[in-house]
Design a protein around this motif. Structure first.
Motif, PDB file in Angstrom:
ATOM      1  N   LYS A  95      38.529 -21.375  32.569  1.00 39.97           N
ATOM      2  CA  LYS A  95      39.187 -22.577  33.055  1.00 39.97           C
ATOM      3  C   LYS A  95      40.355 -22.420  33.405  1.00 39.97           C
ATOM      4  CE  LYS A  95      36.066 -25.015  29.918  1.00 39.97           C
ATOM      5  NZ  LYS A  95      35.899 -25.342  28.473  1.00 39.97           N
ATOM      6  N   GLY A 146      26.879 -25.230  29.928  1.00 34.30           N
ATOM      7  CA  GLY A 146      28.153 -25.331  29.800  1.00 34.30           C
ATOM      8  C   GLY A 146      28.784 -25.451  31.172  1.00 34.30           C
ATOM      9  N   THR A 147      30.259 -25.870  31.241  1.00 38.26           N
ATOM     10  CA  THR A 147      31.075 -26.082  32.015  1.00 38.26           C
ATOM     11  C   THR A 147      31.153 -24.989  33.044  1.00 38.26           C
ATOM     12  OG1 THR A 147      32.327 -27.331  30.555  1.00 38.26           O
ATOM     13  CG2 THR A 147      33.304 -26.884  32.729  1.00 38.26           C
ATOM     14  N   TYR A 159      24.612 -31.794  34.348  1.00 36.32           N
ATOM     15  CA  TYR A 159      25.472 -30.807  33.710  1.00 36.32           C
ATOM     16  C   TYR A 159      25.881 -30.954  32.391  1.00 36.32           C
ATOM     17  CZ  TYR A 159      25.463 -28.982  38.570  1.00 36.32           C
ATOM     18  OH  TYR A 159      25.142 -28.374  39.753  1.00 36.32           O
ATOM     19  N   ASP A 160      26.186 -29.723  31.695  1.00 34.26           N
ATOM     20  CA  ASP A 160      26.986 -30.038  30.079  1.00 34.26           C
ATOM     21  C   ASP A 160      25.983 -30.632  29.179  1.00 34.26           C
ATOM     22  OD1 ASP A 160      29.015 -29.230  28.882  1.00 34.26           O
ATOM     23  OD2 ASP A 160      30.238 -31.150  29.291  1.00 34.26           O
ATOM     24  N   SER A 220      22.494 -27.854  33.641  1.00 36.30           N
ATOM     25  CA  SER A 220      23.327 -26.794  33.191  1.00 36.30           C
ATOM     26  C   SER A 220      23.638 -27.059  31.677  1.00 36.30           C
ATOM     27  CB  SER A 220      24.401 -26.260  34.176  1.00 36.30           C
ATOM     28  OG  SER A 220      25.501 -27.079  33.976  1.00 36.30           O
ATOM     29  N   ARG A 274      22.664 -35.507  24.111  1.00 36.14           N
ATOM     30  CA  ARG A 274      22.734 -35.222  25.092  1.00 36.14           C
ATOM     31  C   ARG A 274      21.692 -34.757  26.462  1.00 36.14           C
ATOM     32  NH1 ARG A 274      28.090 -31.424  25.928  1.00 36.14           N
ATOM     33  NH2 ARG A 274      26.731 -30.348  24.285  1.00 36.14           N
TER      34      ARG A 274
END
Ligand SMILES: Nc1ncnc2c1ncn2[C@@H]1O[C@H](COP(=O)(O)O)[C@@H](O)[C@H]1O
Ligand SMILES: Nc1ncnc2c1ncn2[C@@H]1O[C@H](COP(=O)(O)O)[C@@H](O)[C@H]1O
Ligand SMILES: Nc1ncnc2c1ncn2[C@@H]1O[C@H](COP(=O)(O)O)[C@@H](O)[C@H]1O
Ligand SMILES: Nc1ncnc2c1ncn2[C@@H]1O[C@H](COP(=O)(O)O)[C@@H](O)[C@H]1O
Ligand SMILES: [Mg+2]
Ligand SMILES: [Mg+2]
Ligand SMILES: [Mg+2]
Ligand SMILES: [Mg+2]
Ligand SMILES: [Mg+2]
Ligand SMILES: [Mg+2]
Ligand SMILES: [Mg+2]
Ligand SMILES: [Mg+2]
Lengths: 209, 209, 209, 209, 209, 209, 209, 209
Positions: free
Chosen positions: H14, A82-83, A107-108, A80, A116
């Motif tokens: 968030k 984004g958070t 993730y992220d 994924s 990343r």
């Protein structure tokens, strides 16, 4: 028929009582039961009937495990961007696991910081099928599709604001991807992505035997 | 790397001369070459360089076969709803074949006459992966997805008029499908559907060995 | 005022005769003249008046150079994703040059093959401003925006088919990019991207003196 | 004129007090009164005036029966695809009944499980007019239209998420259906579907006498 | 089965040769054949096979009459708003006639001149079913729906410019109509409107016997 | 300058305190003050400063009258189609009055019951300018435009559901109207319609003197 | 009735012969005839019947003058933003003149060069009604609306490319304008703008007498 | 690397706890931390960790200043059209300042009152980069782009109603602007505009040294 496939209940738009009733009706089966889009309140109602029901907060899923745990059919990687895309990614991950797959997560790893993503090449090589979940960075499906030879399933999410138009932007971006080997499911449909991934690993498992 | 995957050229929006040049550059390779969205005029230009190039009128594809014919990796069924969806279906069929798959076809099986579809249950059971091509009857993907356990790849087409909005209607219909195990590619993207199907059969073939 | 900025004529939707007339009226000036969206037929009409007019086929631009060639204000890199995006990229490149900038190009670096992009890191570091042109791979702006600290100007193009919706998909994708430092101009507006890039290099040049 | 047609009040967007007032004004009539889109709160206010008013929770309708129950004009079948489509289906069913029709229901017969639909062929043959209500499976209208010779009225619902775009997807899907004999009403307009069905059975009844 | 319903061929997007072939295949039947969206060129090819084929220029239809002319099942009124809506209206009229209905027409009765419409009240009362065809004046369906108790079938057309958006404006306008008893078919689908109207008159005819 | 034109404050999206502050700043003027889109809470805050402020519940307007009541410049008729369109119609009516016009109203005259509209012909003849407010029956603007020779200002409203798409349907319908003499303002913009109507009556008044 | 209003024929989508026939039918009248959206070919056919018919190339209008030239009712200013907007502006200008108004023009006054607009303040003060025609610079309506107290009629045009979406962008921009006193007509509808302007000047003229 | 660029946290979506955790993790760094889209509740949670954190109510930002205040790189002017656009404008202003720029503001200068804008010419000349924030008056970007030679960054906002379609109208308007030197960021993305402006001033600062 449809061995290893759980009973599935889409809880959204139903009351806690209604969902509990549906869970109850399915009770004598030997297949596991998966509830998606479930609030904690819905879970509480289900737990009254199945005290061993498991709730995944982020994924918003309820699972009642039944029968033997199935042999792992295949290896599914859930990525994924984004958070905020995590709930959809987790829905996919839980679904894939309940259906009998080995699941790993990355993730992220949005494309705005490509390094990343490149750090995850080993994970990408490990997978039989890759699920890519992204809202503001639909581009991720394209980049992963280019890096991987395996089937990639893209899930646009409704995360974002403004010109994200509730996921439409990510959806269109994923459909236009030039990378071959990418299929798209409905916006926020983590369940559907996992079901398609499982249909694929099932074919692989069948070939193995 | 990418064994059994042909070189692919997207001919649309390029002149006959430009396409011929690109085919030429790839010439010493041992991989086959596939040109999609090619007019007959483009084909004529390519044939001057590769006299053994093959043109599929309806599919609008050019194929130059090279190397050993690959062992058949998997069984792909291409279904389509209407006569006018055939060019896209054929693009998928030719692509799937060139990539090394056994391909069968079930055309003109729209859901408005459900019996024509139910007559094809044997074919559906035969397949490893099913490609469903439809413009005015996006519904077909949903029905097939319900009948089959295998992965289904849906291709909306721009066929239709009025509220078909150049394929948007079919696209949305396919994405909203309640049947699980269905992934969608871009409107009219027969090539992309076959490439995804091939990514799947490749995983199956790998499992077989 | 507006030193180093050429007179600009948008030729689209005007007859060859009308464009020639407009070029003529500007004739005594000491500034260069740039015509965009010009067909060859329009160019022929202009050449009758300015025999030294230069036509860039792919960019569809006409340039009549006048005055001293301006000192190079800044370094502009024009990147594009696909072959079909080249006309828009070239419009940007010609415009940037006529306005007095050093221009380099990195074409055909779509994100589906991320390594081709990573090979261009030197070029990216070289630039003062980067223009990213893409139709089917709007994602490119996002990835470049993540790699570069310099201002990035994204130009969506109408290249593509189906769910590209004439550039809308690329436009939305670029606007939603999570990479910071990216601004977007109208679909196919290579000229506008270069004009914005030039407004930036002009500020840099001013600081230098 | 308009014999057997109830007074109808669209309650949405009005306060409980306002609705009660409108009901009151109509009170001396010999026609029944139907309130649609009514919350329970609205119903409580109406019941103060008409103690015999009937509330249908799911259909969100209020009915005050007056005059002789009309002879049944025709046979209307209401079909729906998913559980979440039931409120709209029930609005159609209640409306059709109040207008003087015999109503049967076949719910939860989505096309993703085509056998559930084929089990209803007897019901389909029974009907004079068929109303098909569906949100995520607009395809249902197409399949039913192909199975039936009778007029089919399709009601898209706003049920679904993501690319359902609040019923737009189902609407477009139903409009593009290749099956002939299908007409479409507004999204979620169960009332309108029943009114059209009743206009049809009224013509049939007239022919019968 | 489907007595009095002709064989139907949708000619758009098929070559003259292809259409002629399809007509030929149907040749031994005792049902009439209707070709819609046919150019004159297509008709010439069909006439070589069926010298008695009839072409309706404006309606763009070809009819080959076979069997006994069916007894008239019902009375269908076709109304249209503007001159440019006539081809769609005529397609509906021809289709309704071939299917065995008595057809009357009231063209050029747009709501901007409401008196022209009010002059047609007798015709409106005469009909069993009313088809309303309009592009720039989708409003017409609403007004007619209010004047008539019979079922009204609305056909939006792609006539207009600017904010008509190829019929989308008329389509939305018709769907939102407050008049009850109105169903809508696809933009420009005169054939579909007549088929639905015929499904209704068929039920009426059945009641009569 | 702008004699007889009140100070105007758009209250939506501002806190009660902020609005009260803005009213206060304008206090010494001899022009009236009009606040639009004001909740009752906002009004309470304003009344602390201007005890003679007047609140129109339905119109959601606040008026503080100052100076001589202006001579009536012109005659403005405000028409609306449905009950739910009344808030917008009332905003227009209050605005037109505060700006110094004689205002009459004809509400609930939707085209689905054309006779209610034809009953208002006298009112239509009386007016200098006509404002037509409608959400589900955008058609009304077209019919009134055809009946009247005076300028007609159409205000689409966001009233409706489903395919009304928050007023888009009414907006498009009004723009496509074939009746000449109709101008359109933004969805729900009763204020804007009255301001335009007032600009017209002001020109008439000027001619009168 | 409708004194000084010409007969109007919308020629688009009609053959030269059809238009000529319609002109012929209107021949004995004492009112002038205006044909809009007429090609030169259509004009040639009309000239055979009315040798004194006048063709305005840019405006694409045909005028046959009949009766006394009407006294000028009012002063209408037609403004346009870009060269490409001129055909629509000219359609408005010709229509306004034929209907009996004094017309002045201020073309090429886009807001990107605000000084060109400020140079026209005298013209703006002169007018009774102002028509603003713009495609790529819908903003112009907003600026003029702020400068003028008179009624402003905005005509979006389909001029532009990319995100202009055939006039949709200009249309939305004009509708959202914060300047009060602005009404909008359909995209490219120069005729409609003039008809509305004329409805206004007619009211003014009536007041004058 | 990325000297003078703060750590940035996008707080929307968030929980207060999650945001506080992310702030904590970044704590030992010598770079400042900027939180955008932060509610007061989120701020309270952050303040428990960083008692010197600063909250900007209107901008909805949290800043924790660390390290030396950076030398001012450049001069950024933030302009906005309406009062309701201020939150987005303030987000841009705070971001630009934290990143090390001198910031001036010119709010409430919508084009409907062009003189307020012309009063700001000095400010416009002062700036290195101009950010233009507008919802109902997207036109402002166009006018400022015409007045200024410097780079202009346009931010559409979701302020408005009806045909503003949540910022889509302003977005399209800004993209179509004829003024050269204008780039656009996502709707409501004040942060992104400042980040792009800062990328520009950074290049200028680099040239200065
Ligand atoms: N004008 C039309 N618009 C939409 N559908 C049509 C039209 N004419 C015929 N059809 C449908 O198209 C079917 C035949 O399609 P095909 O087999 O492709 O020729 C018929 O059975 C009709 O249901
Ligand atoms: N209901 C409304 N819709 C649109 N614009 C309005 C409305 N009410 C007032 N306005 C405009 O908004 C301006 C005041 O805006 P503001 O300065 O934000 O209070 C007035 O001058 C009017 O032009
Ligand atoms: N350019 C135009 N755009 C829109 N409507 C027009 C135009 N020109 C004429 N009309 C309208 O079309 C009507 C004539 O249409 P028709 O009977 O089809 O020729 C006139 O009465 C006008 O109201
Ligand atoms: N208001 C904003 N709108 C869009 N992107 C933002 C905003 N604020 C921060 N960002 C971006 O979001 C990134 C942080 O996202 P996250 O890791 O989810 O906190 C930052 O690096 C910024 O590029
Ligand atoms: Mg791949
Ligand atoms: Mg399946
Ligand atoms: Mg960057
Ligand atoms: Mg049928
Ligand atoms: Mg009716
Ligand atoms: Mg009128
Ligand atoms: Mg004004
Ligand atoms: Mg500029």
């Amino acid at each position: 028929l449809r061995k290893g496939f759980p009973e599935v209940i889409f809880c959204q738009g139903k009351t806690a009582g209604q969902v509990a009733q549906i869970f109850k009706k399915l009770c004598c089966g030997r297949r596991s039961i998966l509830g998606t889009r479930a609030t904690r309140e819905v879970f509480e109602a289900v737990r009254e009937i199945y005290p061993d029901a498991v709730y995944h907060e982020l994924a918003r899923t309820i699972v009642v495990y039944r029968g033997e745990p199935p042999a792992k059919k295949g290896k599914i990687l859930v990525m994924s961007a984004g958070t905020a895309d995590m709930p959809v990614a987790e829905e996919a991950a839980v679904t894939a696991e309940v259906m009998g797959n080995e699941v790993k997560k990355a993730y992220d790893v949005g494309v705005a910081g490509i390094h990343r993503l490149l750090d995850k090449l080993d994970l990408i090589r490990w997978a039989d099928v890759i699920i890519v979940v992204a809202g503001m960075e639909g581009a991720l499906a394209s980049v992963v599709g280019g890096l991987a030879d395996q089937p990639v399933i893209a899930v646009p999410t409704s995360v974002g604001y403004g010109a994200s138009f509730n996921g439409l932007s990510a959806l269109l971006c994923m459909l236009n991807s030039c990378a071959s080997g990418v299929g798209v499911v409905n916006i926020d449909n983590g369940f559907g992505a996992a079901a398609l991934a499982n249909a694929i690993t099932q074919m692989i498992a069948r070939a193995n035997t």
